[in-house]
Design a protein around this motif. Structure first.
Motif, PDB file in Angstrom:
ATOM      1  N   LYS A  19       0.806  -1.212   0.000  1.00  0.00           N
ATOM      2  CA  LYS A  19       0.000   0.000   0.000  1.00  0.00           C
ATOM      3  C   LYS A  19       0.835   1.255   0.000  1.00  0.00           C
ATOM      4  O   LYS A  19       0.345   2.328  -0.326  1.00  0.00           O
ATOM      5  N   SER A  69      -3.059   8.405   7.873  1.00  0.00           N
ATOM      6  CA  SER A  69      -3.042   7.025   7.388  1.00  0.00           C
ATOM      7  C   SER A  69      -2.498   6.916   5.966  1.00  0.00           C
ATOM      8  O   SER A  69      -1.968   5.873   5.575  1.00  0.00           O
ATOM      9  N   LYS A  70      -2.597   7.994   5.211  1.00  0.00           N
ATOM     10  CA  LYS A  70      -2.167   7.946   3.818  1.00  0.00           C
ATOM     11  C   LYS A  70      -0.650   8.007   3.666  1.00  0.00           C
ATOM     12  O   LYS A  70      -0.097   7.521   2.680  1.00  0.00           O
ATOM     13  N   ALA A  72       1.494   7.317   6.521  1.00  0.00           N
ATOM     14  CA  ALA A  72       2.085   6.751   7.733  1.00  0.00           C
ATOM     15  C   ALA A  72       3.145   5.691   7.447  1.00  0.00           C
ATOM     16  O   ALA A  72       3.936   5.352   8.334  1.00  0.00           O
ATOM     17  N   THR A  73       3.180   5.141   6.240  1.00  0.00           N
ATOM     18  CA  THR A  73       4.188   4.122   5.896  1.00  0.00           C
ATOM     19  C   THR A  73       5.134   4.611   4.806  1.00  0.00           C
ATOM     20  O   THR A  73       5.895   3.820   4.243  1.00  0.00           O
ATOM     21  N   SER A 101       5.598  10.395  11.911  1.00  0.00           N
ATOM     22  CA  SER A 101       4.320  10.420  11.194  1.00  0.00           C
ATOM     23  C   SER A 101       4.449   9.818   9.804  1.00  0.00           C
ATOM     24  O   SER A 101       3.458   9.436   9.188  1.00  0.00           O
TER      25      SER A 101
END
Length: 349
Positions: A19, A69-70, A72-73, A101
């Motif tokens: 993702k 959330s968009k 965060a990774t 973040s």
């Protein structure tokens, strides 16, 4: 001040979640430059073209607008070191929160709780952090030019979080984002974006890396910068920093010309041997309610912090509707997220 340079970017981790794969920074193969400075480094505001400034502002705008959330990774499993030889609240915390973040792992190294206290050199500390897996170093140091030395010896992207009396480039970028937002201007900047805008920077100009970085950046966008302060804290040579800079000792006259009033604190820790009458300074250069409404009632009020309320600025102005001080702090988080992505993306924002 170091010129922009290019070098080979460090490889990204192999395990990037699906993702995040479309967004995660991917290193670019480049020819290492002679001096070994990583292209993701930001050592001086002068190394950025206006196009690069626009790209950083645009990325900061996107990251600030989207849900956590968009992104965060986006930097998941990337390792960042915060190397701070001076105390800091806003800069250190915002870089750390920005990194976390984005999903990065951080470690804080300070001169009070590491081998630095035992006399270890900056070079050896940097090489140790690199050997431990750090992929980027955010450095605050009391010696001007130290970020360049660290970048040269480690080959890692280094972000200058303030070096001595030299520069503080991320602060200039967050200040610019704040000014553009408050004045209703686009984040895509050109040489005329700030035409007709005068920014008055008042206080301890001599020791201020914030003043220097802003004075080097804002005139490139068409702004006029007025430096204001007593002779002990503002030498005449300061006007030679860049074109578009003037010097004014009379704070009231400077305010009358300004759309932005940026106040600086008196840096007592740097005033050894200087005779500064603080009562007289307060009388001549304090931004208070009477002075503000008399000379610049619509000006945007800014301060990089920390503030000394009652000295360079009063509480009613610092907390008033014209104050953008908290906005500066919020913008620091977005700008530093963008700089971290740029650092681990081989210099591309």
């Amino acid at each position: 001040m170091s010129p922009a340079t290019k070098s080979a970017a460090k490889s990204a981790p192999k395990s990037v979640p699906k993702k995040a794969a479309a967004q995660a920074p991917q290193p670019k193969a480049t020819t290492p430059p002679a001096d070994g400075i990583h292209p993701g480094s930001l050592l001086s505001i002068t190394q950025l073209s206006l196009e690069e400034v626009s790209n950083i502002l645009a990325l900061a705008e996107r990251l600030a607008a989207e849900p956590l959330s968009k992104h965060a990774t986006l930097l998941e499993n990337r390792k960042l070191a915060l190397l701070f030889y001076e105390s800091s609240t806003r800069t250190r915390t915002s870089f750390e929160l920005a990194a976390k973040s984005l999903g990065a792992m951080t470690t804080l190294v300070s001169d009070k709780s590491s081998s630095i206290e035992k006399g270890e050199s900056l070079k050896d500390t940097g090489l140790t952090l690199r050997a431990l897996g750090a992929e980027c170093i955010i450095l605050r140091h009391n010696a001007s030019g130290s970020p360049y030395l660290l970048a040269k010896h480690t080959g890692l992207p280094v972000l200058n979080a303030g070096d001595g009396m030299h520069e503080h480039p991320s602060q200039a970028l967050l200040d610019l984002r704040t000014i553009l937002s408050r004045l209703g201007k686009k984040q895509a900047v050109t040489e005329t974006t700030l035409d007709g805008i005068t920014v008055c920077i008042t206080g301890d100009i001599l020791h201020s890396r914030v003043a220097r970085s802003n004075a080097l950046l804002l005139p490139r966008l068409g702004a006029k910068v007025i430096l204001c302060g007593p002779q002990q804290l503002l030498p005449p040579e300061a006007v030679d920093l860049s074109s578009g800079i003037t010097l004014e000792r009379d704070f009231d006259k400077a305010l009358q010309q300004s759309q932005v009033a940026m106040m600086l604190r008196i840096q007592k820790e740097r005033l050894a041997g200087m005779q500064i009458d603080l009562a007289d300074y307060q009388k001549q250069y304090q931004l208070n309610e009477d002075r503000y409404f008399k000379h610049a009632p619509n000006a945007v009020v800014m301060h990089p912090g920390p503030m000394i309320r009652g000295l360079e600025i009063t509480a009613d102005i610092a907390d008033g509707p014209s104050s953008a001080i908290e906005e500066q702090v919020r913008n620091g988080l977005a700008i530093r997220m963008a700089l971290l992505v740029r650092a681990l993306n081989g210099g591309a924002a």
